[in-house]
Design a protein around this motif. Structure first.
Motif, short mmCIF file in Angstrom:
data_model
loop_
_atom_site.label_atom_id
_atom_site.label_comp_id
_atom_site.label_asym_id
_atom_site.label_seq_id
_atom_site.Cartn_x
_atom_site.Cartn_y
_atom_site.Cartn_z
N PRO A 67 0.83 -1.21 0.00
CA PRO A 67 0.00 0.00 0.00
C PRO A 67 0.87 1.26 0.00
O PRO A 67 2.06 1.21 0.27
CB PRO A 67 -0.77 -0.12 1.32
N GLU A 68 0.24 2.39 -0.28
CA GLU A 68 0.91 3.68 -0.10
C GLU A 68 0.90 4.03 1.38
O GLU A 68 0.10 3.48 2.16
CB GLU A 68 0.18 4.76 -0.91
N SER A 69 1.80 4.89 1.81
CA SER A 69 1.88 5.23 3.23
C SER A 69 0.87 6.32 3.59
O SER A 69 0.57 7.21 2.78
CB SER A 69 3.29 5.68 3.61
N LEU A 70 0.37 6.26 4.80
CA LEU A 70 -0.54 7.29 5.29
C LEU A 70 0.15 8.64 5.34
O LEU A 70 -0.43 9.66 4.95
CB LEU A 70 -1.02 6.92 6.71
N ASP A 71 1.37 8.67 5.83
CA ASP A 71 2.06 9.95 5.98
C ASP A 71 2.26 10.64 4.64
O ASP A 71 2.18 11.87 4.55
CB ASP A 71 3.42 9.73 6.66
N TYR A 72 2.57 9.87 3.60
CA TYR A 72 2.72 10.47 2.27
C TYR A 72 1.39 11.05 1.80
O TYR A 72 1.33 12.18 1.28
CB TYR A 72 3.22 9.43 1.26
N LEU B 99 -8.10 11.55 0.61
CA LEU B 99 -8.99 11.25 1.74
C LEU B 99 -9.59 9.86 1.61
O LEU B 99 -9.62 9.10 2.59
CB LEU B 99 -10.10 12.30 1.82
N GLU B 100 -10.03 9.49 0.42
CA GLU B 100 -10.60 8.16 0.20
C GLU B 100 -9.56 7.07 0.46
O GLU B 100 -9.85 6.04 1.10
CB GLU B 100 -11.14 8.05 -1.22
N LYS B 101 -8.34 7.29 -0.02
CA LYS B 101 -7.27 6.31 0.18
C LYS B 101 -6.89 6.19 1.66
O LYS B 101 -6.62 5.10 2.16
CB LYS B 101 -6.06 6.70 -0.65
N VAL B 102 -6.87 7.34 2.35
CA VAL B 102 -6.55 7.32 3.78
C VAL B 102 -7.59 6.52 4.55
O VAL B 102 -7.26 5.68 5.40
CB VAL B 102 -6.46 8.76 4.32
N LYS C 221 -9.52 4.17 3.47
CA LYS C 221 -9.39 2.75 3.14
C LYS C 221 -8.28 2.11 3.95
O LYS C 221 -8.44 1.00 4.49
CB LYS C 221 -9.13 2.59 1.65
N LEU C 222 -7.15 2.80 4.07
CA LEU C 222 -6.04 2.28 4.87
C LEU C 222 -6.40 2.23 6.35
O LEU C 222 -6.04 1.28 7.05
CB LEU C 222 -4.79 3.14 4.65
N LEU C 223 -7.09 3.26 6.84
CA LEU C 223 -7.50 3.26 8.24
C LEU C 223 -8.41 2.07 8.54
O LEU C 223 -8.32 1.44 9.60
CB LEU C 223 -8.22 4.57 8.59
N GLY C 224 -9.29 1.75 7.59
CA GLY C 224 -10.16 0.60 7.77
C GLY C 224 -9.37 -0.70 7.86
O GLY C 224 -9.69 -1.58 8.67
N ARG C 225 -8.34 -0.84 7.04
CA ARG C 225 -7.50 -2.06 7.07
C ARG C 225 -6.70 -2.15 8.37
O ARG C 225 -6.27 -3.24 8.75
CB ARG C 225 -6.57 -2.08 5.87
N MET C 226 -6.49 -1.01 9.02
CA MET C 226 -5.81 -1.01 10.30
C MET C 226 -6.78 -0.97 11.48
O MET C 226 -6.39 -0.73 12.62
CB MET C 226 -4.84 0.17 10.38
N VAL D 175 -12.16 9.17 8.83
CA VAL D 175 -12.16 10.60 9.15
C VAL D 175 -12.91 11.35 8.05
O VAL D 175 -12.99 10.89 6.91
CB VAL D 175 -10.72 11.14 9.28
N GLU D 176 -13.43 12.52 8.42
CA GLU D 176 -14.18 13.32 7.45
C GLU D 176 -13.28 14.24 6.65
O GLU D 176 -13.63 14.65 5.54
CB GLU D 176 -15.26 14.14 8.17
#
Length: 435
Positions: A183-188, A198-201, A203-208, A213-214
């Motif tokens: 995956p791409e990194s959250l910080d990037y 925002l959509e990608k973030v 999705k990653l938050l859900g996997r973790m 977040v809004e």
């Protein structure tokens, strides 16, 4: 730390393992290459250093691209470059052709290995970061051990080119895996805000297993100051230069030992098999050192462990210099060198990414590793030159004792003076798991 995060760290470890194979297999093929093309010791040293020159250029010039195009596409590009370099080496017909192939492989490896600790840092909780970086570091010595084992198995049967072919196949395989799973990194995503961030973030938050977040947190003004302000300004410049010195001598000692230990043991009276054993034991010690660091980092500050590792590396080089004539003691010293040098390198890798903001993190790490690569490619080449001018194997090992001890003292002074007070801090509102 979720299974998803552990999978990201594990993938980085596997990448490092295969790239360790790609870089270090040349040390085990060197004798066959030298025999086929009638190379001098200086030419062998230059050949051993060619990939390290590429790694220096890759760390300095290619690694910073990770901060611009993203960690994932950057890793894919670097893997592709490595695979092509390894494949071309299998059809090389002379010294210069193979040197260019090794330079190309080094470009990919140098750009990538500067970015992988960044990915691990961004996907690891702070408490486990030192342990995760140390586990990631096992990839290089295991890759070296794998490279040595493959060299022993295939070189006698198919020639030295077979080792490079195996490396090319393995690198292409991990390229496919990374394309499908990394995956791409959250910080990037948070610092660079690419389209659909925002959509990608979320999705990653859900996997973790974290809530969505809004809106993304605001980028703090300090991160907008740029590379020079965050890497080479004021106190940051003092710390950065100190880290460059540490990386220089750590990599010089590592790649000198990896490249020359088998040949120097033979040069000092050991058999060819004992020389190969020395190379394998060096990597076995490296594996033990990284595993030991991963355990100790749960209880002891990584900075303290790094100081002790550099001190141990200096003493191990001293033991090799004094007792090289005794095969048993020399092989034991090879284990110790591998243990302490790898531990010191992984200690640095666990410290450095957290010292820089996410927007310049890969650049800061890449530049530090680039300076380290100057030591990496100069040490093997210098060793070959000194051998041609009458230096003994004992003298070559003794040459690095004092610098390693001085680096341990330098890091200890920086830590005790408080100049390391800027530890890994993320901007307010950061969503990164490193918090």
């Amino acid at each position: 730390m979720t299974a998803f995060q552990a999978g990201v760290v594990g993938m980085c470890l596997v990448i490092n393992l295969f790239e360790g194979f790609d870089v270090l297999v040349i040390a085990f093929a060197a004798s066959g290459i030298a025999k086929e093309w009638s190379l001098t010791a200086s030419q062998v040293g230059l050949l051993l250093s060619s990939s390290l020159v590429g790694m220096a250029l890759g760390s300095a010039l290619i690694a910073p691209l990770s901060d611009r195009i993203g960690r994932r596409p950057h890793t894919l590009i670097c893997l592709a470059v490595c695979a092509v370099g390894m494949l071309l080496a299998t059809v090389s017909t002379g010294f210069w052709f193979l040197g260019v192939c090794r330079l190309l492989t080094g470009l990919g490896v140098g750009g990538m290995v500067a970015g992988l600790p960044v990915i691990i840092t961004e996907y690891s909780p702070r408490r486990f970061r030192g342990t995760m970086i140390a586990l990631y570091g096992t990839g290089l010595p295991v890759g070296g051990m794998l490279g040595g084992s493959v060299a022993v198995l295939v070189t006698s049967e198919y020639g030295w080119r077979a080792g490079f072919l195996v490396g090319a196949v393995l690198t292409f395989a991990i390229l496919v895996v990374v394309a499908l799973a990394l995956p791409e990194s959250l910080d990037y995503l948070i610092s660079r805000r690419p389209e659909g961030a925002l959509e990608k973030v979320n999705k990653l938050l859900g996997r973790m297993r974290l809530p969505a977040v809004e809106a993304l947190p605001p980028v703090p003004p300090k991160e907008e100051r740029g590379v020079l302000a965050n890497v080479l300004h004021g106190r940051e410049a003092v710390r950065t230069v100190a880290l460059w010195v540490a990386y220089f001598f750590m990599m010089a000692s590592f790649y000198f030992a990896e490249s020359w230990t088998p040949l120097l043991l033979q040069h000092n009276g050991s058999s060819t098999a004992q020389g190969m054993d020395g190379g394998l034991l060096l990597n076995l010690g490296g594996l033990a050192g990284t595993l030991l660091l991963s355990v100790l980092a749960l209880k002891v500050a990584t900075r303290t462990l790094t100081v002790l590792a550099f001190l141990g590396a200096g003493l191990s080089y001293l033991a090799m210099s004094l007792f090289l004539g005794s095969t048993v003691v020399a092989l034991a010293a090879a284990v110790a060198i591998g243990l302490f040098v790898n531990a010191s390198g992984n200690g640095l890798n666990s410290i450095v990414p957290g010292l820089y903001p996410a927007s310049v993190r890969a650049t800061g790490v890449g530049w530090a590793m680039a300076v380290g690569r100057l030591g990496a490619f100069s040490a093997p080449a210098l060793a070959g030159l000194l051998l041609d001018h009458g230096w003994s194997a004992r003298s070559l090992f003794g040459l690095l004792v004092l610098p390693l001890v001085l680096v341990a003292a330098l890091i200890a002074v920086i830590v005790s003076s408080g100049r390391w007070s800027r530890t890994s801090t993320e901007p307010a509102g950061s969503l990164s798991p490193v918090n």
